[in-house]
Structure formats: C-alpha cells, structure tokens
Design an enzyme around this catalytic site. Structure first.
Site, PDB file in Angstrom:
ATOM      1  N   ASP A 176       0.950  -1.313  -0.026  1.00 38.33           N
ATOM      2  CA  ASP A 176       0.049  -0.017   0.019  1.00 38.33           C
ATOM      3  C   ASP A 176       0.994   1.240   0.029  1.00 38.33           C
ATOM      4  O   ASP A 176       2.154   1.265   0.118  1.00 38.33           O
ATOM      5  CB  ASP A 176      -0.859  -0.035   1.258  1.00 38.33           C
ATOM      6  CG  ASP A 176      -2.513   0.513   0.856  1.00 38.33           C
ATOM      7  OD1 ASP A 176      -2.284   1.471   0.047  1.00 38.33           O
ATOM      8  OD2 ASP A 176      -3.305   0.177   1.703  1.00 38.33           O
ATOM      9  N   GLU A 209       0.263  -0.237  -5.341  1.00 37.81           N
ATOM     10  CA  GLU A 209      -0.880   0.941  -5.332  1.00 37.81           C
ATOM     11  C   GLU A 209      -0.176   2.318  -5.632  1.00 37.81           C
ATOM     12  O   GLU A 209      -0.628   3.474  -5.654  1.00 37.81           O
ATOM     13  CB  GLU A 209      -1.474   0.816  -4.045  1.00 37.81           C
ATOM     14  CG  GLU A 209      -1.975  -0.272  -3.534  1.00 37.81           C
ATOM     15  CD  GLU A 209      -3.339  -0.221  -2.839  1.00 37.81           C
ATOM     16  OE1 GLU A 209      -3.749   1.065  -2.631  1.00 37.81           O
ATOM     17  OE2 GLU A 209      -3.918  -1.168  -2.443  1.00 37.81           O
ATOM     18  N   TRP A 210       1.085   1.895  -6.325  1.00 35.39           N
ATOM     19  CA  TRP A 210       2.006   3.116  -6.731  1.00 35.39           C
ATOM     20  C   TRP A 210       1.057   4.056  -7.743  1.00 35.39           C
ATOM     21  O   TRP A 210       1.054   5.426  -6.985  1.00 35.39           O
ATOM     22  CB  TRP A 210       3.039   2.482  -7.566  1.00 35.39           C
ATOM     23  CG  TRP A 210       4.038   3.355  -8.112  1.00 35.39           C
ATOM     24  CD1 TRP A 210       4.045   4.721  -8.299  1.00 35.39           C
ATOM     25  CD2 TRP A 210       5.249   2.755  -8.847  1.00 35.39           C
ATOM     26  NE1 TRP A 210       5.420   5.184  -9.102  1.00 35.39           N
ATOM     27  CE2 TRP A 210       6.115   3.862  -9.333  1.00 35.39           C
ATOM     28  CE3 TRP A 210       5.883   1.781  -8.945  1.00 35.39           C
ATOM     29  CZ2 TRP A 210       7.224   3.908  -9.818  1.00 35.39           C
ATOM     30  CZ3 TRP A 210       7.236   1.297  -9.396  1.00 35.39           C
ATOM     31  CH2 TRP A 210       7.815   2.652 -10.065  1.00 35.39           C
ATOM     32  N   PRO A 211       0.550   3.667  -8.544  1.00 38.74           N
ATOM     33  CA  PRO A 211      -0.041   4.950  -9.557  1.00 38.74           C
ATOM     34  C   PRO A 211      -1.314   5.397  -8.869  1.00 38.74           C
ATOM     35  O   PRO A 211      -1.358   6.590  -9.123  1.00 38.74           O
ATOM     36  CB  PRO A 211      -0.724   4.134 -10.698  1.00 38.74           C
ATOM     37  CG  PRO A 211      -0.605   2.607 -10.376  1.00 38.74           C
ATOM     38  CD  PRO A 211       0.329   2.496  -9.465  1.00 38.74           C
ATOM     39  N   TYR A 213      -1.681   6.275  -5.904  1.00 41.48           N
ATOM     40  CA  TYR A 213      -0.993   7.389  -4.905  1.00 41.48           C
ATOM     41  C   TYR A 213      -0.593   8.644  -5.942  1.00 41.48           C
ATOM     42  O   TYR A 213      -0.341   9.720  -5.277  1.00 41.48           O
ATOM     43  CB  TYR A 213      -0.039   6.876  -3.892  1.00 41.48           C
ATOM     44  CG  TYR A 213      -1.097   5.960  -2.600  1.00 41.48           C
ATOM     45  CD1 TYR A 213      -1.395   6.788  -1.833  1.00 41.48           C
ATOM     46  CD2 TYR A 213      -1.297   4.789  -2.955  1.00 41.48           C
ATOM     47  CE1 TYR A 213      -2.364   6.070  -0.582  1.00 41.48           C
ATOM     48  CE2 TYR A 213      -2.016   4.286  -1.886  1.00 41.48           C
ATOM     49  CZ  TYR A 213      -2.336   4.842  -0.935  1.00 41.48           C
ATOM     50  OH  TYR A 213      -2.994   4.089   0.309  1.00 41.48           O
ATOM     51  N   ASP A 237     -10.366   2.291  -3.148  1.00 39.46           N
ATOM     52  CA  ASP A 237     -11.012   0.871  -2.730  1.00 39.46           C
ATOM     53  C   ASP A 237     -12.188   0.977  -3.445  1.00 39.46           C
ATOM     54  O   ASP A 237     -13.096   1.915  -3.091  1.00 39.46           O
ATOM     55  CB  ASP A 237     -10.993   0.910  -1.243  1.00 39.46           C
ATOM     56  CG  ASP A 237      -9.636   0.829  -0.578  1.00 39.46           C
ATOM     57  OD1 ASP A 237      -8.575   0.563  -1.469  1.00 39.46           O
ATOM     58  OD2 ASP A 237      -9.328   0.823   0.718  1.00 39.46           O
TER      59      ASP A 237
END
Length: 445
Positions: A176, A209-211, A213, A237
């Site tokens: 995350d 979840e890099w992109p 954020y 989510d």
C-alpha cells in the site's frame, strides 16, 4: 528431499531465465510493451484468489466477534473452503491477508511480527498450513512509515521486510501507499521493495498501489511501474455498491488508452476486489462486475465470506468460461469500443483468433432493452471474417449458432446487467464441441 529441492530450484531458475530471454528478444525486435524490463516470471495471467479487506476490514475484536475478526483462524478457514469446495480447482489459489495483521511494534531485531493474540502460531505456520492445501499466501505492508490502519510500515526496512516475508514462505505482497513522506520516496520505495523481493530468491508476486497514490499529483509513468510491479491499483478502494463498481468501470474506460496497452503477461491493471456474494449488488450487477473484470484482464481477488456464500454467486465466480476469458494467454486487456444511448460495448481479443464481448446496459430504470449489432460492426469485421461461432456465456450459457459477416445479433439486456459472449472462427469441429457443451451445461456453471 535434497533432489526435490534441487529440481525445484532449477525449475525456478529456468522459468526466470526463459522469461528474461523472451523479453530480451522482444526488446531487440522492438516488440516489448513493458519497456524492455526483465520480469520475475510471475503473474503470466491475472492472479486469482481471496483477499480479506472489503468484507472483513480492520476487525480486530476477536473477543466480541471471533468468527469474523482478522486472525489466523479466518485465513485457515478460507483455505479449507478454497481447497474443498472447488475454488482452487478453477484457479483461485491465493489466500491474502490485508491490513491489521501486525503487532503495533517491531520486535527487538526490528523485524515485523504479527499480533500475538490473533496470530499465536505466527505467519510461517500459517503459510505452511495454506501451502498444505495446495494454495499460496499473500500478505500486506505499506511503503510509508505506517500502514493505512496505523501499524508499522516498511519505510527504512524494505530489505529486512522482504527477507522476513521470504523466510515465512509468503507468495504475494500487497504493498500500500499510505503515510509516505514525499513523492520521490514513494516512488523510490516501490522500486526498492521490488528489488528487495527479487533479491530474496523466492517467487513473490508484487501488488502495488503506486499509480493510485501518484494520480492526485501527476500522471504516473506506467512503463516504469510495469518494470517493478506484477499488478497495480489505479483507483480508490471498491466498496459493496453498484455506485462504486460503476465508478471503477468509468475510470477505466476514461483512461483506457493510457493503461490498457501496458497490461499483459507479468503486469496487470487492478480495478480492485470482486464484491460478488456480499450484500450490495443485484444479480445483474454481479454479472456485470464478473464480465467486465474478465474483459479487463483484471486480477480476480474475491472479498466475501466463502463460509456463507449463496449458490448463484458461487456459480458465477466459479464459471469456467468467464475465467477462461480472464486467463486468456494472449493477455490483452479489453477496452470499451462503443457507447450507444445507455449501452456500452466492450471488446477483448483472445488467443485462437477469437474475441470476447460484453454488452452493458447502463440504464437503471425500466425493463430489459434490445441491443442489435451487425457482425461486421464488431472490431471492423475482424471478429467474423467469413463464418463464425457465437457463444453466449452470461447471463446464461447459450450456443447462438454460426453467423456470417452480414448477420445481425439481437440481445435483450437487463438494466445494470451485461451479456457476455465470444466470437470464434467457425469450423465443423468447434461447432460440434459447442453444441455438446450446451447440452451438458447448467446456467452459470
């Protein structure tokens, strides 16, 4: 035992070497989508499994709610059911822990540790149990100083945490992006954890979840992300509602020209969990989520209670024809190709010269509506050059017969529902096979 271990190590080495050579050759020929990056040999088709978050959230009160709290018992029970009730047989093989499994502090050696009351046997024992069922274990951490729920993050400990996960026998890491210090450290952290996981020598799927954020600040570099991650979240989510599913579908369609070409064997766009079998979706809306996640080549990670799932939802999730579309070895992500009034048409090329199509009725009022299309209107006639075989998969399996380029297909689609069908070049052999399947077939199975 030594020979078995040696053979397994050699198989892993051969798989990684084969993957590296394949991508290197593609680079030399100018064909690699993934920026000529060498991969870890994993997730050649989208990952399938079960993830606790949407259904069980951060429920840590095992005294008040022992049946549903985040504990080793929950994952062991899900593993038992996945092995015994057909889930593993159709491809769902990852049992994934999300946030809230950790103790509030690291141990005296700075290593992560699970909550001792809720995971008294430890993660290694849990991984062994899951593996004994022929399944794999996923775990959760965060690139920042703390997880989204406030437990210790991996910032400053990427190599140590990767090694810990490998020693425990973890097979997937969901990483995350909460509580990052700045954007540079966020990006660097995702890269460093990828390198650390590969350095362990254990096969660990890396879910980023890099992109998601990055989007509030700048457009992500998806070529770069694919070099490091096996799949990546783009959107917030999902929750157990049609509105949430719609938002994800719309976001994906809006950005498909950017994100779809990047997807393929080894790296996938992740629209988040399947919420089928819970409380918020109607039967038609469940069909729509399942159909479009298959068209989008999405990871199929269910978040539901497999101990108490209704037969229709179970049959939909275990439908081998939908799963075959999702797991198609060509690995091309489908896209929305047409919008007409309240209808959307989605298309995905398949191996063997076929196509999968989803006709979605976005109306939320009234009854079933008719959607008609001429065969030459499907992918500019590429789907049916001469004669083709049409097979409806959802909402019920039906052999729709042999068609030609000028044939007209009519579908009646329920509000918020979807018709999923495939088009393949016709041969006598394929026609006989499909007729046999229709005779034997039960709806949704």
């Amino acid at each position: 035992g030594l020979r078995r271990g040696y053979r397994e190590a050699m198989r892993k080495m051969e798989r990684r070497l084969s993957c590296a050579l394949t991508v290197l050759l593609a680079c030399l020929l100018g064909l690699a989508q993934e920026g000529c990056s060498l991969e870890n040999g994993l997730a050649r088709t989208p990952v399938m499994g079960w993830l606790h978050w949407e259904r069980f959230l951060c429920n840590v009160d095992c005294q008040e709610d022992p049946h549903n709290c985040i504990s080793e018992q929950l994952y062991m029970q899900m593993a038992d059911i996945m092995a015994a009730e057909g889930w593993k047989d159709v491809g769902y093989d990852y049992v994934c822990i999300d946030d809230c499994w950790l103790a509030r502090t690291r141990d005296s050696n700075h290593r992560l540790q699970p909550d001792p009351k809720r995971f008294p046997s430890g993660i290694k024992r849990l991984a062994d149990y899951v593996h004994s069922k022929g399944l794999k274990l996923g775990i959760y951490e965060d690139v920042g100083t703390h997880t989204c729920a406030g437990y210790p993050g991996s910032y400053g400990y990427y190599e140590l945490d990767a090694q810990t996960f490998a020693e425990w026998g973890v097979d997937l890491l969901k990483f995350d992006g909460c509580n990052f210090i700045n954007l540079d450290l966020l990006i660097e952290g995702y890269m460093n954890m990828s390198l650390a996981l590969n350095k362990t020598g254990r096969d660990i799927v890396y879910s980023c979840e890099w992109p998601f954020y990055l989007w509030p600040f700048k457009k992500p570099n998806y070529m770069e992300i694919r070099k490091y991650c096996n799949h990546w979240r783009n959107h917030g989510d999902i929750d157990d509602s049609w509105g949430s599913v719609k938002n994800i579908i719309d976001w994906t369609a809006l950005h498909q020209s950017l994100i779809a070409p990047i997807a393929g064997p080894g790296g996938w766009n992740d629209p988040d969990m399947l919420v089928i079998g819970n409380f918020g979706l109607s039967k038609d809306q469940q069909i729509t989520q399942m159909a479009l996640w298959a068209i989008m080549a999405a990871p199929l990670l269910m978040s539901n209670d497999l101990r108490n799932i209704d037969p229709d939802s179970k049959a939909l999730l275990q439908n081998r024809y939908i799963i075959a579309i999702n797991q198609d070895p060509l690995g091309i992500q489908g896209q929305r190709v047409n919008k007409l009034r309240n209808f959307e048409l989605w298309s995905r090329p398949l191996a063997g010269g076929g196509y999968a199509y989803a006709v979605v009725n976005r109306a939320e009022i009234g009854g079933p509506q008719k959607f008609s299309i001429v065969m030459f209107g499907l992918d500019d006639g590429k789907a049916c050059r001469r004669e083709c075989l049409i097979t409806q998969i959802l909402p019920a399996f039906q052999f729709r017969g042999i068609h030609v380029l000028t044939s007209v297909l009519d579908f009646w689609v329920n509000p918020t529902g979807t018709i999923l069908f495939t088009v393949f070049p016709h041969s006598t052999d394929s026609s006989l096979k499909m007729e046999k399947l229709e005779r034997e077939h039960k709806p949704w199975q």
